[in-house]
Motif scaffolding. Sequence first.
Motif, short mmCIF file in Angstrom:
data_model
loop_
_atom_site.label_atom_id
_atom_site.label_comp_id
_atom_site.label_asym_id
_atom_site.label_seq_id
_atom_site.Cartn_x
_atom_site.Cartn_y
_atom_site.Cartn_z
N ARG A 152 0.83 -1.21 0.00
CA ARG A 152 0.00 0.00 0.00
C ARG A 152 0.86 1.26 0.00
O ARG A 152 0.55 2.24 -0.69
N GLU A 153 1.96 1.22 0.75
CA GLU A 153 2.83 2.40 0.78
C GLU A 153 3.48 2.62 -0.58
O GLU A 153 3.59 3.76 -1.04
N TYR A 154 3.92 1.54 -1.24
CA TYR A 154 4.52 1.72 -2.56
C TYR A 154 3.48 2.15 -3.59
O TYR A 154 3.81 2.83 -4.57
N ALA A 155 2.22 1.79 -3.36
CA ALA A 155 1.15 2.21 -4.29
C ALA A 155 1.01 3.72 -4.35
O ALA A 155 0.48 4.26 -5.33
N ARG A 156 1.48 4.44 -3.34
CA ARG A 156 1.48 5.90 -3.39
C ARG A 156 2.40 6.40 -4.51
O ARG A 156 2.21 7.48 -5.05
N ALA A 158 -3.26 -3.96 0.60
CA ALA A 158 -2.46 -3.41 -0.50
C ALA A 158 -3.29 -2.45 -1.37
O ALA A 158 -2.79 -1.43 -1.83
N LEU A 159 -4.55 -2.80 -1.59
CA LEU A 159 -5.39 -2.03 -2.52
C LEU A 159 -6.32 -1.06 -1.82
O LEU A 159 -7.17 -0.44 -2.49
N LYS A 160 -6.15 -0.89 -0.54
CA LYS A 160 -7.10 -0.12 0.27
C LYS A 160 -7.35 1.28 -0.28
O LYS A 160 -8.47 1.77 -0.30
N ASN A 161 -6.31 1.96 -0.72
CA ASN A 161 -6.44 3.36 -1.13
C ASN A 161 -6.46 3.54 -2.65
O ASN A 161 -6.35 4.66 -3.14
N LEU A 162 -6.60 2.44 -3.38
CA LEU A 162 -6.58 2.53 -4.86
C LEU A 162 -8.00 2.49 -5.42
O LEU A 162 -8.91 1.96 -4.82
#
Length: 237
Positions: free
Chosen positions: A204-208, A233-237
């Motif tokens: 999740r942090e790398y997804a930023r 991992a996908l929480k904020n996408l």
Amino acid sequence: MNPAAAAPLPPDSALADTVLERLVAVYAPAADPVRAAGAAAYMKHVAPFLGIPTPERRALSRTVLAGAGRPDEADCTAIALRCWRLPEREYQYFAADYLRRYAGRCTSGFLPVLHHLVTTVPWWDTVDVLAAHVAGPLVAADPALAREMDRWIDDPSLWAARTALLHQLRYREATDTGRLFGYCLRRADHPDFFIRKAIGWALREYARTDPAAVRDFVGGAGTRLSPLSAREALKNL
């Protein structure tokens, strides 16, 4: 690094002598037994507590360190190891904050000490600070240490493995995605909540930085990732 190896001995350090004397003298009178009991219960009784709230503890820490000067690696080692020998958790919080502040004063030689810290009286409250703010900077300063993280990810201690998973949390564009994704797959079947949660958090942090890469990785991993890891991992996408 053998997790069963004897604990490293604190080196001689006049600075550590001063800091520890001040630390105990300042922290102990601020103890609150009622708060201590609640904090210990909340943290699953991993350690006893003094019961000092975080804002007050950090204010007290500034008093402890006023005029103390900057440490070298031996001082950092001595302060951390001596704090880890004290029973109450707030002393270990002090050490973790101290190492976060002075991680740049340490070299690759500090890594065995760090392994001891993340595998002794381990819980997320100290491990996560040490992973992102001490292990991460050490590896960034000496990329050869990434090979040590390759060993830690398979360590019998789940807390060493969690440290490996989380050490790149602050790397952003500098993230080694091969290691990040590879570590996630290597421990994807781990049964422990704290590893599965760490996988999701690291992704999740790398997804930023690169949301498409994380989406593609999670999609490609399919059922190899636990539902918890994929959801986080996908929480904020």
